[in-house]
Design an enzyme around this catalytic site. Structure first.
Site, mmCIF file in Angstrom:
data_model
loop_
_atom_site.group_PDB
_atom_site.id
_atom_site.type_symbol
_atom_site.label_atom_id
_atom_site.label_comp_id
_atom_site.label_asym_id
_atom_site.label_seq_id
_atom_site.Cartn_x
_atom_site.Cartn_y
_atom_site.Cartn_z
ATOM 1 N N HIS A 1 -14.752 -12.035 5.300
ATOM 2 C CA HIS A 1 -14.869 -12.121 6.762
ATOM 3 C C HIS A 1 -16.109 -11.363 7.231
ATOM 4 O O HIS A 1 -16.297 -10.213 6.874
ATOM 5 C CB HIS A 1 -13.649 -11.481 7.447
ATOM 6 N N TYR B 1 -7.279 -8.196 16.676
ATOM 7 C CA TYR B 1 -6.538 -6.993 17.078
ATOM 8 C C TYR B 1 -6.290 -7.090 18.579
ATOM 9 O O TYR B 1 -7.248 -7.124 19.363
ATOM 10 C CB TYR B 1 -7.350 -5.727 16.800
ATOM 11 N N PRO C 1 -1.740 1.910 9.590
ATOM 12 C CA PRO C 1 -2.452 0.754 9.036
ATOM 13 C C PRO C 1 -3.491 0.120 9.967
ATOM 14 O O PRO C 1 -4.245 -0.759 9.545
ATOM 15 C CB PRO C 1 -1.331 -0.238 8.728
ATOM 16 N N LYS D 1 -7.297 1.192 6.185
ATOM 17 C CA LYS D 1 -8.032 2.125 5.328
ATOM 18 C C LYS D 1 -7.268 2.625 4.099
ATOM 19 O O LYS D 1 -7.878 3.146 3.160
ATOM 20 C CB LYS D 1 -8.447 3.369 6.149
ATOM 21 N N TYR E 1 -15.313 0.225 9.886
ATOM 22 C CA TYR E 1 -14.365 -0.810 9.456
ATOM 23 C C TYR E 1 -14.741 -1.394 8.091
ATOM 24 O O TYR E 1 -13.871 -1.603 7.234
ATOM 25 C CB TYR E 1 -14.263 -1.924 10.511
HETATM 26 P P1 RFL Z 1 1.377 3.219 -3.618
HETATM 27 O O1 RFL Z 1 0.885 1.831 -3.451
HETATM 28 O O2 RFL Z 1 2.507 3.688 -2.811
HETATM 29 O O3 RFL Z 1 1.743 3.368 -5.164
HETATM 30 C C1 RFL Z 1 2.450 4.483 -5.665
HETATM 31 C C2 RFL Z 1 3.190 4.045 -6.924
HETATM 32 O O4 RFL Z 1 3.886 5.157 -7.466
HETATM 33 C C3 RFL Z 1 5.207 4.769 -7.794
HETATM 34 N N1 RFL Z 1 6.071 5.943 -7.784
HETATM 35 C C4 RFL Z 1 6.428 6.615 -8.902
HETATM 36 N N2 RFL Z 1 6.116 6.421 -10.184
HETATM 37 C C5 RFL Z 1 6.660 7.271 -11.090
HETATM 38 N N3 RFL Z 1 7.478 8.295 -10.745
HETATM 39 C C6 RFL Z 1 7.810 8.531 -9.461
HETATM 40 N N4 RFL Z 1 8.622 9.539 -9.137
HETATM 41 C C7 RFL Z 1 7.265 7.671 -8.458
HETATM 42 N N5 RFL Z 1 7.378 7.614 -7.116
HETATM 43 C C8 RFL Z 1 6.647 6.563 -6.717
HETATM 44 C C9 RFL Z 1 5.555 3.727 -6.742
HETATM 45 O O5 RFL Z 1 6.627 2.881 -7.151
HETATM 46 C C10 RFL Z 1 4.234 2.994 -6.619
HETATM 47 O O6 RFL Z 1 4.126 1.919 -7.530
HETATM 48 O O7 RFL Z 1 0.204 4.293 -3.441
HETATM 49 P P2 RFL Z 1 -1.375 4.191 -3.766
HETATM 50 O O8 RFL Z 1 -1.595 3.653 -5.155
HETATM 51 O O9 RFL Z 1 -1.931 5.491 -3.383
HETATM 52 O O10 RFL Z 1 -1.928 3.052 -2.805
HETATM 53 C C11 RFL Z 1 -1.956 3.246 -1.413
HETATM 54 C C12 RFL Z 1 -1.732 1.923 -0.671
HETATM 55 O O11 RFL Z 1 -0.581 1.288 -1.185
HETATM 56 C C13 RFL Z 1 -1.582 2.111 0.844
HETATM 57 O O12 RFL Z 1 -2.472 3.090 1.301
HETATM 58 C C14 RFL Z 1 -1.843 0.800 1.616
HETATM 59 O O13 RFL Z 1 -0.844 -0.148 1.350
HETATM 60 C C15 RFL Z 1 -1.901 1.064 3.116
HETATM 61 N N6 RFL Z 1 -2.101 -0.160 3.921
HETATM 62 C C16 RFL Z 1 -3.340 -0.730 4.055
HETATM 63 N N7 RFL Z 1 -4.413 -0.218 3.396
HETATM 64 C C17 RFL Z 1 -5.622 -0.840 3.466
HETATM 65 O O14 RFL Z 1 -6.595 -0.341 2.871
HETATM 66 N N8 RFL Z 1 -5.820 -2.008 4.184
HETATM 67 C C18 RFL Z 1 -4.802 -2.589 4.863
HETATM 68 O O15 RFL Z 1 -5.003 -3.655 5.436
HETATM 69 C C19 RFL Z 1 -3.515 -1.939 4.843
HETATM 70 N N9 RFL Z 1 -2.473 -2.472 5.493
HETATM 71 C C20 RFL Z 1 -0.999 -0.759 4.551
HETATM 72 C C21 RFL Z 1 -1.237 -1.922 5.353
HETATM 73 C C22 RFL Z 1 0.282 -0.264 4.421
HETATM 74 C C23 RFL Z 1 1.315 -0.895 5.066
HETATM 75 N N10 RFL Z 1 2.609 -0.362 4.856
HETATM 76 C C24 RFL Z 1 3.696 -1.130 4.419
HETATM 77 C C25 RFL Z 1 2.759 1.085 4.772
HETATM 78 C C26 RFL Z 1 -0.214 -2.554 5.998
HETATM 79 C C27 RFL Z 1 1.072 -2.030 5.898
HETATM 80 C C28 RFL Z 1 2.163 -2.709 6.667
HETATM 81 C C1 PHB Z 2 -3.086 -7.158 6.774
HETATM 82 O O1 PHB Z 2 -3.645 -8.266 6.643
HETATM 83 O O2 PHB Z 2 -2.002 -6.905 6.221
HETATM 84 C C2 PHB Z 2 -3.704 -6.112 7.613
HETATM 85 C C3 PHB Z 2 -4.931 -6.359 8.207
HETATM 86 C C4 PHB Z 2 -5.516 -5.367 9.009
HETATM 87 C C5 PHB Z 2 -4.863 -4.181 9.212
HETATM 88 C C6 PHB Z 2 -3.639 -3.936 8.609
HETATM 89 C C7 PHB Z 2 -3.049 -4.898 7.805
HETATM 90 O O3 PHB Z 2 -5.425 -3.247 10.007
#
Ligand code: RFL
Ligand code: PHB
Length: 395
Positions: free
Chosen positions: A72, A201, A293, A297, A385
């Site tokens: 994008h 957004y 979110p 980031k 961004y």
């Molecule tokens: P994760 O992905 O939580 O992975 C951690 C892993 O550790 C495991 N674990 C264990 N393993 C062994 N022993 C234990 N005791 C453990 N406890 C936990 C877990 O099962 C898991 O597999 O952390 P990590 O790797 O630091 O990654 C971070 C990202 O997942 C997170 O920051 C993003 O998902 C946040 N986020 C977004 N980030 C972006 O850069 N761009 C986005 O568009 C974006 N959108 C989002 C998001 C997060 C969202 N939610 C659900 C919080 C949108 C949403 C809705």
């Molecule tokens: C997504 O596509 O899941 C998404 C996109 C932008 C955001 C957060 C989540 O800021």
């Protein structure tokens, strides 16, 4: 069992770190408490910064991303029923973002890990870390009911916000900086072709809404709701009604409606742990910090941490220098706080707080008017961004 680096968690941080270490010839064992299917199917982030895409390609794990990722060059801010375009690529000297589901990233990284033949344990029970102040820390866990003891030189705590590594810091050695927001996001995946080829957004008087996508056939949408909202209160009809109300604009934009095949509510929070290291235990990704979110980031920050950590570990094993490891926390936290600032700003500009005053509402509209009207303001938004500059060194 012994390894050089024990990695707790097979999310983006742990898997990327494992591969970055592999590329440097450093041994690691990854220990994950969930099943492979659970880890792959967890629906989360979608936006990769430019440098994260470049990193995955340079690491040799970007083939599917290059094929299926949606590049994008811009995005929209919508308020007062009007959409305003921000041309990210023009404003940042050619950078863009790529929409590629986090679960796809994780799938590609698990495949790459298995291809290296290096160990990755799923469904590890009772994972615990010990002796982090010594030169021989240890990770204990069980697989298939068997006790395992893994000694190592260093432990990377990549186990997310609810993991065991951050609580493994001795009492008083860590300070947490926290902000909990009075709202959450209800997110859905729908079988519907995206009606816009860029993200939208939306700031609406009924609350924030976000239009995103996962593929040419799948739309991803979010709505601001109360933080502990019961998803059972939201029938598919109610979700579509609210999405259409908030997102429709006078230029005729509205999301295409289709069958919803996934839905859930996430509360929103900002958190930073300082420092990100104690003794031989290093925190990376969500285990050390989470962002709301809105700025997209979280995953990108997790990737940034492990790039710094892999470089520091590379220096240690190559030239026996602990300098990079000693600087790890400070280097990461500078980027982390800038991402916190940006994510907080996006969140408070685009959401309606339950206790906000008419003054706040007018100020938010003015903020959006400024962002979409001033090239200087747009440039600042775009620079953040697409991702602040990141020094990537694969060793
Ligand atoms: P994760 O992905 O939580 O992975 C951690 C892993 O550790 C495991 N674990 C264990 N393993 C062994 N022993 C234990 N005791 C453990 N406890 C936990 C877990 O099962 C898991 O597999 O952390 P990590 O790797 O630091 O990654 C971070 C990202 O997942 C997170 O920051 C993003 O998902 C946040 N986020 C977004 N980030 C972006 O850069 N761009 C986005 O568009 C974006 N959108 C989002 C998001 C997060 C969202 N939610 C659900 C919080 C949108 C949403 C809705
Ligand atoms: C997504 O596509 O899941 C998404 C996109 C932008 C955001 C957060 C989540 O800021």
């Amino acid at each position: 069992m012994h390894t050089q680096v024990a990695i707790i968690g097979a999310g983006p941080a742990g898997l990327l770190l494992g591969h970055l270490l592999h590329l440097r010839g450093i041994d690691s064992v990854i220990v994950e408490n969930r099943s492979r299917d659970y880890v792959i199917e967890r629906v989360r982030a979608g936006v990769l910064e430019q440098w994260t895409v470049d990193l995955m390609i340079a690491m040799g794990v970007g083939q599917r991303l290059q094929h299926e990722g949606l590049r994008h060059e811009g995005l929209y801010f919508s308020f007062n029923g009007q959409r305003h375009h921000i041309h990210l690529t023009e404003l940042t000297g050619g950078k863009s973002i790529t929409v590629y589901g986090q679960n796809e990233v994780v799938k590609d990284l698990i495949d790459a890990r298995l291809a290296t033949g290096r160990p990755l344990y799923f469904e590890a029970a009772n994972v615990a870390v010990a002796d982090i102040d010594s030169t021989r820390p240890v990770v204990r866990f069980q697989v298939d009911g068997q006790d395992q003891e893994l000694t190592c030189d260093y432990i990377a705590g990549c186990d997310g916000f609810h993991g065991i590594c951050r609580p493994g810091f001795p009492a008083g050695s860590l300070t947490g900086f926290d902000r909990v927001y009075p709202f959450g996001w209800l997110g859905i995946l729908a079988e519907a072709a995206p009606s816009s080829d860029e993200l939208v957004y939306t700031y609406h008087e009924r609350g924030f809404a976000l239009f995103s996508m996962r593929s040419p056939k799948v739309t991803r949408l979010y709505l601001q709701v109360p933080p502990e909202e019961d998803i059972a209160l939201w029938s598919d009809d109610r979700i579509w009604d609210e999405m259409l109300r908030r997102m429709s604009t006078v230029d005729g934009f509205k999301p295409n409606v289709g069958p919803i095949f996934q839905k859930g509510v996430t509360p929103m929070r900002s958190y930073v742990a300082e420092p990100m290291r104690h003794g031989r235990l290093f925190l990376a990704g969500d285990s050390a910090h989470i962002v709301p979110p809105t700025g997209a980031k979280g995953l990108n920050l997790a990737a940034a941490d492990v790039v710094v950590l892999a470089k520091a570990l590379g220096q240690f094993y190559k030239s026996n220098s602990a300098q990079g490891l000693d600087q790890y926390s400070d280097i990461c936290l500078r980027r982390v706080w800038k991402a916190q600032r940006f994510s907080w700003w996006m969140t408070q500009t685009l959401h309606r707080a339950p206790d906000e005053s008419p003054f706040d509402h007018r100020r938010q509209i003015a903020d959006l008017d400024y962002i979409t009207g001033s090239r200087a303001a747009m440039t600042s938004m775009a620079e953040n961004y697409v991702g602040l500059p990141m020094d990537v060194d694969l060793g």
